[in-house]
Design a protein around this motif. Structure first.
Motif: not given
Length: 322
Positions: A245-255, A210-219
């Motif tokens: 990418t903040l909106s996508r990151t927050v939405m993914t984490s919250v859901t 999960y963490s890698l997915n978030d990091t790769v999106v930002v990178f």
């Protein structure tokens, strides 16, 4: 009207207090390691050894009643799960009762097993015990070793993948974030003395993914913006990329958290430790992808070789797809 958890456009400076956030992360990791050394982990049956008793009865399995009968025996970590199988008939209700090895004993004694069976027979005189299996300390030690190897290999594979997909600076940033997440998760389990078993190892590996997915999106967005804004400072490019990418990151984490919290509240005791690890992992994983991985990348810097074509600019393996 579309739901937004963050504004459509943001321009927050995530690195104005980079030293503070990295310092807090480092301090928490040290606390986690100290707690692990001093208190250790509250290992479950998988790692401490114990005995599994299989029960079968024509009466439906009521886990709460089984658990109440076990609590009266004061046997420590007892796990009770109902077994479902399409081949079972209506009068075949099967459960697995797992009892950890008691302090000072290498295995659950025959006397303890007999006490458990008597307590369960008091609930249901028709209950039978088709099998009794024990896990000794040697097997438990092998499981601990295998679990450590699994986590280390997962992080090593991430290092290689990010190195090929981006550059070595990105790889070190991503691995630093993953180590941060794993250490803090182990630390919270040590501090709170929550039962640590193989299900938690599965949670750790899931957290890594999960963490890698978030990091790769930002990178990925960082790399795109490095090509697009060739003269901008790296700090500006990182801030821009994280904001985009903040909106996508927050939405993914919250859901994800909504589903996990529902499981934590309604899922029962059997999966509660796993779900707690996942909830904690999503929180620290989201934090680390923004404040740890990117901050490490800022410290290391990125080589910007614009003599190469755009599709491989600054990355000799840029054409390799994930």
């Amino acid at each position: 009207m579309r739901l937004r958890l963050v504004p459509k456009e943001t321009s927050w400076d995530f690195f104005s207090k980079a030293k503070l956030t990295l310092g807090i992360s480092g301090f928490l990791m040290v606390l986690a390691l100290v707690s692990f050394v001093i208190q250790g982990l509250n290992y479950g049956i998988d790692f401490r050894g114990g005995t599994t008793i299989r029960t079968e009865s024509p009466q439906p399995v009521v886990v709460a009643e089984y658990r109440a009968a076990m609590e009266a025996l004061e046997l420590g970590d007892v796990s009770i799960t109902e077994v479902f199988d399409p081949s079972f008939g209506p009068d075949e209700n099967v459960a697995m009762v797992r009892i950890q090895a008691q302090d000072g004993e290498e295995a659950v004694t025959n006397e303890t097993i007999q006490r458990v069976e008597e307590a369960l027979l008091a609930l249901d005189p028709q209950m039978t015990f088709p099998s009794v299996e024990s896990v000794g300390p040697k097997v438990s030690g092998e499981l601990i070793q295998t679990a450590i190897i699994a986590v280390v290999l997962a992080i090593a594979a991430v290092l290689v993948y990010i190195w090929l997909r981006f550059e070595w600076q990105f790889a070190l940033g991503a691995v630093a974030a993953l180590v941060h997440d794993v250490v803090l998760t182990i630390g919270i389990f040590s501090e709170l003395q929550i039962r640590f078993d193989l299900a938690i190892i599965a949670a750790l590996l899931t957290i890594v993914g999960y963490s890698l997915n978030d990091t790769v999106v930002v990178f990925d967005r960082v790399r795109e913006n490095l090509r697009k804004y060739k003269k901008r400072d790296l700090k500006e490019v990182l801030n821009l990329s994280i904001n985009e990418t903040l909106s996508r990151t927050v939405m993914t984490s919250v859901t994800t958290l909504l589903a996990l919290i529902s499981l934590f509240v309604l899922g029962g005791d059997v999966i509660r430790g796993f779900v707690f690890a996942m909830i904690w992992g999503v929180i620290v994983g989201t934090y680390s992808s923004v404040f740890v991985a990117s901050a490490i990348l800022l410290v290391l810097g990125v080589k910007r070789d614009w003599s190469k074509p755009d599709n491989t600019s600054g990355n000799q393996f840029g054409a390799v797809d994930p």
